[in-house]
Design an enzyme around this catalytic site. Sequence first.
Site, PDB file in Angstrom:
ATOM      1  N   GLY A   1      77.643 -48.052 104.506  1.00 12.67           N
ATOM      2  CA  GLY A   1      78.464 -47.736 103.339  1.00 12.67           C
ATOM      3  C   GLY A   1      79.935 -47.745 103.725  1.00 12.67           C
ATOM      4  CG  LEU A   2      82.901 -47.276 100.619  1.00 11.23           C
ATOM      5  CD1 LEU A   2      83.570 -46.460  99.538  1.00 11.23           C
ATOM      6  CD2 LEU A   2      83.575 -48.640 100.752  1.00 11.23           C
TER       7      LEU A   2
ATOM      8  NE  ARG B   1      83.610 -36.111  89.301  1.00 11.93           N
ATOM      9  CZ  ARG B   1      83.424 -37.128  90.112  1.00 11.93           C
ATOM     10  NH1 ARG B   1      82.760 -36.970  91.235  1.00 11.93           N
ATOM     11  NH2 ARG B   1      83.895 -38.319  89.808  1.00 11.93           N
TER      12      ARG B   1
ATOM     13  CB  SER C   1      83.635 -39.490  97.122  1.00 10.83           C
ATOM     14  OG  SER C   1      83.584 -40.445  96.094  1.00 10.83           O
TER      15      SER C   1
ATOM     16  NE  ARG D   1      82.879 -36.399  95.751  1.00  7.00           N
ATOM     17  CZ  ARG D   1      82.976 -37.271  94.753  1.00  7.00           C
ATOM     18  NH1 ARG D   1      84.157 -37.747  94.388  1.00  7.00           N
ATOM     19  NH2 ARG D   1      81.886 -37.681  94.116  1.00  7.00           N
TER      20      ARG D   1
END
Lengths: 646, 249
Positions: free
Chosen positions: A14-15, A299, A419, A414
Site C-alpha cells: 500500500g502507500l 468524523r 491517512s 483521525r
Amino acid sequence: MAKRKKRIIVIGGGLAGLSAAMKICEMGSEVILIAYQSLKRSHSVCAQGGINAAMDTKDEGDSPEKHFFDTIRGGDFLAEQPLVRDMCHQAPAIIHLLDRMGVAFNRTGEGHLAFRRFGGTLYSRTAFAGATTGQQLVYSLDEQVRRYEHDGLVQKLEWHEYLGAVLDGNGVCRGAIIHDLRTNEIFTLAGDAVILATGGPSQVYSRSTASTVNTGAAATMAYLQGAKYANGEFIQIHPTAIPGQDKLRLMSESARGEGGRIWVPKKAGDTREPLKIPENERYYFLEEKYPLYGNLVPRDVASREIYEIVYNQKLGVEGQPMVYLDLTHKTKEYLEDRLGGIIDIYKKFTGDDPREVPMKIFPAVHYSMGGLWTDYESTAEGLIDHQSPRNQMTSIQGLYAAGEADCQYHGANRLGANSLLSCIYTGLMMAPGVLNYASNISKSVEDVPSSTFDEARNYWTERFDKIKKMDGNENPYKLHQELGDTLMENVLIVRDNKTLEKTVYAIQEIEARFKNVKCVDTNDWANPAASFINQLYCMIHLSKIITKGALMRDEFRGAHYKPDYDLNQPSDFDPYEYIDYLEKKNYGEIAEDAFPPGHLDYMRRYEENNTHWLKNSIATLEDNQPDITYEDVNTSLLTPRPRKYD
Amino acid sequence: MDAKTIKLKIKRQDKPESKPYWQEFEVPYKPLSNVIACLMEIQRTPLTADGKQINPVTWDANCLEEVCGSCTMLINGKVRQSCTALVDQIKQPIVLEPMSKFPVVRDLQVDRSRIFKDLKKAKAWIPIDGTHDIGEGPVMSDSLRAKRYVLSECMTCGCCLEACPQYTKDNGFMGAAIFSQVRLFNLHPTGEMTQEERLETIMGKGGIADCGNAQACVESCPKNIPLTESIADMGRQTSWQLLKNLLLK
C-alpha cells in the site's frame, strides 16, 4: 570483496510500503517487497477524497502550523505532537513529489493544484484526484517501484503472506517468515530490517469499509511476539457509508467537502420521496448544531450525531438506521468532475443516482488510530531527527511499522485526508533511519546462526501442519462473522462498561471455540483456509486488545465515547477560557465567579481527567491476555484544551 | 414457506494443471447481495446444491467496491468484477468461470502477472529525478489532467484483454490496457520527454500493429476508459515514430 547492499524486507504494497520501498531503493539499498496479492490491489486504493497539505493557495491564511493544530485537536490531543508537526510541515513537499510523479491531481484554471475542503478544518487543504485519490496515489508509487524493479533493486514476492518476524537469541528481528499462498510453502527471508506496512484491522468487525485483507494479522503477530500495541480502542467510525451485505462501502467525506448536506425529515417515519419534502420540513442537524463547521465537523462528532438522530431521536430515514446525504443541489457537470468515482460506485451498488436523489448513508467502521507502538527521536531543537534509527521502530529491535499499522499520528480521532499523508510520510521519513540502523548494527545478519532461521521455519511449518489437521465442527469463516458481530454490537460508537465486560467474556468463548475449528479446505495447493484460520487467531487477540482497552479507558476522548464519563461541556463554553484558566491558575487562586456559571467546574473536571487519561494505552501480551498500561503523550507544543466545533 | 435462494453454477479447478469441473450451489437470498456475498456464503457452508461436502470455492477479491480490479471473472459469460455483480440484476443460475486468457491458479483465481510484466516493458512510469523536494510539478491545464485522469483509472483488471479476440493465452500481444497506459505517460509533460522509449516497445513484437480493431476492449471496460481512442492515438504516435526512424536513423 565488494560490500553487499543493505537488504530491507517491506511487508505490504500500500502507500506506506511503496513509499518506503521507493525511498530505500533511491538511497541505493535493496528491497524485498511482500504483498498478499498483486501490487495495485492494496486497500489504499479505497481512499477517495484526498490528501492534506497546507499550501494556502486560496489566501485563506492556512499554514502547516494550522494543519498541525487541526490534526492534534481533531485527535483530542492524543497524537504525538513532534511527529505530527513534522508530518504537516513535510506535507507540501509530498504533494509536489506526487504531482511530479504524474498523479492526475485536479487543477485550477491556471494549471496549478486545486484544493478542497475536508472535515475538521476551516481551510481548503485537500489535494485530490477526482474521488479516487488513494487509487491514483497507489498507482503512481507503484510505478516508481516498478521502475526500481526494472533496475533490479526491488524483488517482489506477490501472493505471499507475512507470518512473523525471525527473532534471534537477543530478540532482534533478523528477517521474516513468509508463506507462499500458492505452493503453501513456508520459508524464511533474512534481512537487515523488516518494515510492517500492513494496514489496519477493520476486519475484526463484521462489516466495515475495509478490504478483505485488512485483518490486522501481521501487526497482531508482532504483538504476540512481544511488541507493544498502542491505543487499540480508538477505532474510527466513518459517518458516511453505503449499507451492504458483504461490506459497507465508503462514501467519501469529499461529498460533504464539495457541498453535500446531511439531513433527515423532521417528521419521524416520513414516507414522502426525499425531494418532495420541503426545505422547512428537513432537519439539517449538523448545520444547525455546528454552525461553524456544519457538515464538516470531525468524523467522531458526525458519527455520534447521526447515531443520536437515528437511535435516540428515532428520526432515521424510513425508520431505518440511515440519513440522507444530499448532493442534488449541485450541477451534474460539477459532480461528475469532482466526485465522479464515488457517485458511480453508489449508483452501481444501490441503483440510485446521487445526482437525482439524496444518498442514504450510515456510519461504518473505517480506520484504526491505534496500532503498533513506534519510536522516534528528536534533535536538541525539538525537531524530528530524520537520520535516527529509532524512527518508526517498534519495541522489537529491527522491526519497523508504518502507515495504518502504526499509532502516533491520529490520536483519538483521525481527520479526513490525513491517512494518505501519514502513510506516505511515514514510509518516506523512516527510510534514512532504517538504513542507518542496518549500517550500524553491531552484529550483521550473516553472523546470525542458520539455526535461528531453521527454528523459525520449523515452528511455522509445524503450526500450519497442525492447523491443516484441525477437524472440529466450527467453520472458521462463520466464527469470524460471529466475532465481528460481537464487536459491531458492543464496541462501536457508544460504549459502556457493562456491555464491554460482557464482550470480554464473549470473546473468551469465541477463543475457546476456536480450538474446535475445522480446516475446511483440504487442497494442497493455493489453500487459503489454513492461512485464514491463523489470521482469525490473530483477530481474536486483536479484539481482546480493542475491547479491554475500551473497557479500561473510563473517559470520553475522540472516537472513544462513554456517555457515563462525558464531562458535559457547557453549551456556551469557549475553549480559550481554558487557556485563560491555566494562566490564571499559574498566578494563584481563581475567583469562583471568574468564568460563567459551571465553566470553572467543567475546566477542573477536564484538567483532572487529562491527568488520568491523556495517555497512550499500551497493550503487551501477558499469559495470553493483553496487559494494559499507560504512557505519557508528548504535549510540549500545543496545550491540550477542550474541543468544540460549533 | 419456500425460502428464497440464489442458484449458482461454478467452474472449478483444483490446480493449474488439473481438469476443470462444474458444481452447482444454492445459497440463501439476502437483499443487496452481490456475487462475492454468495461466494462468502459457500465458505461458511461448503456444500453443493445436492448436499455434498466440498472444499470452498476460491476466488480473488479485495476492495469489494470496484477500485482494486482483483475480483474479475466471467459472470454469465461476461467478464466483469464480481463485487459489482448484484444478484438482483443478473440471471440465475449465475454461471461463474475464471477468466480464460490467463492461467488458472485455482477455481476462479487466475494469474495476471503478464499484464504487470508488460507494464514494466512499456516503462509505464514518469522518470522523476528523485524524491527530494525540488518544488512544484509541471503546470498543466485541467483539461489535460482530465484526459489523463480517465486513463489513470485503469485497475489492471484485465477485462479488456479477456474480451480482445487478438489476446490469447500464449501469444505476446500486449493489448489495450498497455497501449492506453503508454498514452497516459506520453501525455504527461515529463513523460513526454521519454515517449520514444515507450513507443518503441509497442512498435515491437506483440505491439499495436497486431491490434485487429475488434473494439471489444472498450465495451468491456468497467471504468469506461476510451480504449479505442487510446489505440488510435497510439497508432498515430507510432506511425510518426516510424517515419522519424526512417528519416533520421
